[in-house]
Structures are given as C-alpha cells and as structure tokens.
Write a protein that holds these residues in place. Sequence first.
Motif, mmCIF file in Angstrom:
data_model
loop_
_atom_site.group_PDB
_atom_site.id
_atom_site.type_symbol
_atom_site.label_atom_id
_atom_site.label_comp_id
_atom_site.label_asym_id
_atom_site.label_seq_id
_atom_site.Cartn_x
_atom_site.Cartn_y
_atom_site.Cartn_z
ATOM 1 N N SER A 55 0.650 -1.323 0.072
ATOM 2 C CA SER A 55 -0.110 -0.069 -0.160
ATOM 3 C C SER A 55 0.537 0.897 -0.541
ATOM 4 O O SER A 55 0.952 2.312 -0.884
ATOM 5 C CB SER A 55 -0.716 0.052 1.326
ATOM 6 O OG SER A 55 -1.350 -1.053 1.570
ATOM 7 N N HIS A 90 -5.933 -4.000 -5.892
ATOM 8 C CA HIS A 90 -6.408 -3.847 -4.779
ATOM 9 C C HIS A 90 -6.751 -2.589 -4.343
ATOM 10 O O HIS A 90 -6.675 -1.193 -4.910
ATOM 11 C CB HIS A 90 -4.495 -4.425 -4.116
ATOM 12 C CG HIS A 90 -5.232 -4.650 -2.256
ATOM 13 N ND1 HIS A 90 -4.889 -3.628 -2.093
ATOM 14 C CD2 HIS A 90 -5.517 -5.445 -1.892
ATOM 15 C CE1 HIS A 90 -4.881 -4.124 -0.613
ATOM 16 N NE2 HIS A 90 -4.274 -5.797 -0.873
ATOM 17 N N ALA A 92 -6.106 -1.291 -2.241
ATOM 18 C CA ALA A 92 -4.841 -0.340 -1.661
ATOM 19 C C ALA A 92 -4.387 0.807 -2.871
ATOM 20 O O ALA A 92 -4.680 2.080 -2.871
ATOM 21 C CB ALA A 92 -3.125 -0.946 -1.453
ATOM 22 N N LYS A 95 -7.361 4.479 -2.061
ATOM 23 C CA LYS A 95 -6.448 4.998 -0.904
ATOM 24 C C LYS A 95 -5.030 6.037 -1.200
ATOM 25 O O LYS A 95 -5.422 7.300 -0.637
ATOM 26 C CB LYS A 95 -6.039 3.462 0.595
ATOM 27 C CG LYS A 95 -6.476 3.869 1.525
ATOM 28 C CD LYS A 95 -5.558 3.417 2.903
ATOM 29 C CE LYS A 95 -6.963 2.417 3.494
ATOM 30 N NZ LYS A 95 -6.368 2.845 4.339
#
Length: 390
Positions: A55, A90, A92, A95
């Motif tokens: 991430s 993903h 991530a 985010k």
Amino acid sequence: MLSAAFNIVGFSWITSPAATELEVIVLDWFAKMLKLPSQFLSDAPGGGVIQGTASEAVLVVLLAARDRTLKKHGKKSLEKLVVYASDQTHSALQKACQVAGIFPENFRVVKADCSKNYAVAPEAVSEAISVDLSSGLIPFFICATVGTTSSSAVDPLPELGNIAQGHDMWFHIDAAYAGSACMCPEYRHHLDGVEKADSFNMNAHKWFLTNFDCSLLWVKDRSYLVEALSTNPEFLKNKASQANSVVDFKDWQIPLGRRFRSLKLWMVLRLYGVENLQSYIRKHIQLAEHFEQLVLSDSRFEVVTPRLFSLVCFRLLPPTSEYEGGRQLNYDLMDAANSSGKIFISHTVLAGKFVLRFAVGAPLTEEQHVDAAWKLLQDEATKLSGSVYL
Ligand SMILES: *Cc1c(COP(=O)(O)O)cnc(C)c1O
C-alpha cells in the motif's frame, strides 16, 4: 530479532551506512533473481527500496507520477489527472488516490474480463483513456496486477505497458503476492512486459519467508521519487548527503525513520539460497494443484477460475432451484469450515458468484494438511446438502 535489537533508525545513509548499503545490495540481488530489467538496478537511474507494505509502495509511486505529470502540465491540472486500474486491483490503490488528492471521479475502474480469468482487457483501458482525453482530462497512471487478490489473475503487462508509454503515463505493476513465484523460471513469463514498467512491487513478507514488514519496490528512475518526497532540513544536513555520493532512503518513502529491514531479507536469501526458495514456492503450488485435483474429482464442486499459483478458487455447486446462485450455501460451508477451528479459508465474489478461496502459503503445510482440509470441506458439504438445501 537482530533487526529489532540493533534498533537502527536508518533514514539517512549517515545514520546507518550498513542498513542503507545492505538494502541496495539485497534489492539488486533480488532484482537479478527476478530477472528485472537492468534499469531497475542501483547502478542505473533506477533502484530498489524496502517499503513497509504494498500500500505504501503504490502510494509513493503515485505521488512520484503525480508530480512528474504536474510538472509537465502545471500545478493547476491536479483535478484533471486520471488513474486507471481494473475492478480486481487491490483497494490499496484507491486509498493511495485518496491520499494523493486524485479527484474521486478520476479514479477509473475498468471492469476485468471474466472470460480471461479476470485480467483486464487492454482495449477496455485504451477506450477509457480515449474518452477521457476527448473530455480534456489527463490520463497519467496505470496500475497492473500480477496475481490479483481475488483470483490471482495476471493483467496483460506488455499491452498495458504499450498503452502507458504511448500516452506518457506511469506504469506500475503490483505483484505483491505472485511476485515470489516469478523467481522460478517456469513462472517468470508472468512478468514479461515488466521492461515497460516505471515501477514494480512485490511483498517479501507474503510468500517469501520474510517476517512482516518487507515490501520490495523498484523504480526505473529514482529521481521522480526523490523529487516528490525529499526535504532537506538543517538538522539532517551532513557531509555524506551534501556530497550527493550516498543514498538517503528517507527521500524514497513517506516516513523519515526506517528499520533495518534489509537484514531480514539478507538472512532469508543467505539462509535458504535461491534453489531452496524456488522449491519452497514449487511445493506450495504443487499442494494447491493437488487441492484443485481433489475439488475436480467431486462433482458437487467446481473450480471457478483456472489456478495459476497457490490459490484455488472453488465453490459448492448449488442445486438449480436454489436462490442467489449458491451464495448462502457457500457462505454456510465457509462458516462451518472456519468454525471448526481446523482450517481457515476466505471468500470473494466473482461475476456475482460467491467463491471460496483456498490458499497454500504457510511454511509447515504438507499434503496431509491439504487432504485433511479437503475432507473437512467434503464432510461439511455433505451435512449442508443433506439438510437445508435438498
Ligand atoms: C496483499 C496485497 C496487497 C496489499 O499488501 P500490503 O502489503 O498489506 O499493503 C496489494 N496488492 C496485492 C495484489 C496484494 O496481494
């Protein structure tokens, strides 16, 4: 234990030359092991760095890419920057976009192709880019995945890389889980196209016997990372940094302080060696293959997507009359298996199907454990079909 006990806080080279130098060395070793292109090595404009997680890796390269693009188009164009990924990428990345100030409406999620094991179709990405270009937006970042979280799909790297290069976009490859397998020659083809990438990431803390945290990131041109992330306060000034002759990894990551994570990776590489690490991966993939065969041998079940690595996506077939396409049935099967305390499996949803996921990845897993897990799943399936559903 050693890494913790040394208690290195190696943000600049001067704070721990050993931690910094060892990180450069083991990441070069690792890049060679994965046969990454030479531009990713430390003696080229690129280089590797250990991040805490995948991430953080995708966040720092997104920031580098953002600033590279803003430099070209002007700071006021932030609201026009568009990121492309598939619906299997993903979370991530989403985010990272939130943190990097990418406008939420400019996070383009392209639907993966269910006929291609949930890899994204390059034409769909191209099309989305054309639409955005014609409305005056600035496509700047494509994230591809090697080994998606839900079904371990592999996105078509060469095609996506060409698209990225054609539009002067940053191309990032997230191989957090499956990257480990690519050190075996027979799986390395999954990385074909990595030569077109600006950055590549894999987690040694996932399937490479290294304790959390240890996420490996390589970039083709480190100057973009450093430009986006460096600061130079008075209290950190020192001769080595000023002379520009050393690496200060503080400029390649979000935090200042950093652990001696390269020592963990050095230990793993030295202790096992490449051949043992390769057989470790092969063994897990063989065990997953074995599980896949067991599932295929029981007509009450289906394997939902082709297995590529050590993850098997499968489900109990619902009786045709059953509502919701087997969702409740498989949820109950998972719940029963996990409540036994003997195994733990997880799930995903693919094209509306509730799918169970059996992953092999623990160092002590043997065939007998896979057999026992399968027996447990079969027994629970029998109980379920015998009661509510038939
Ligand atoms: C596990 C995983 C991540 C997240 O990893 P962290 O290191 O926990 O951030 C991202 N992408 C993929 C493909 C993964 O498998």
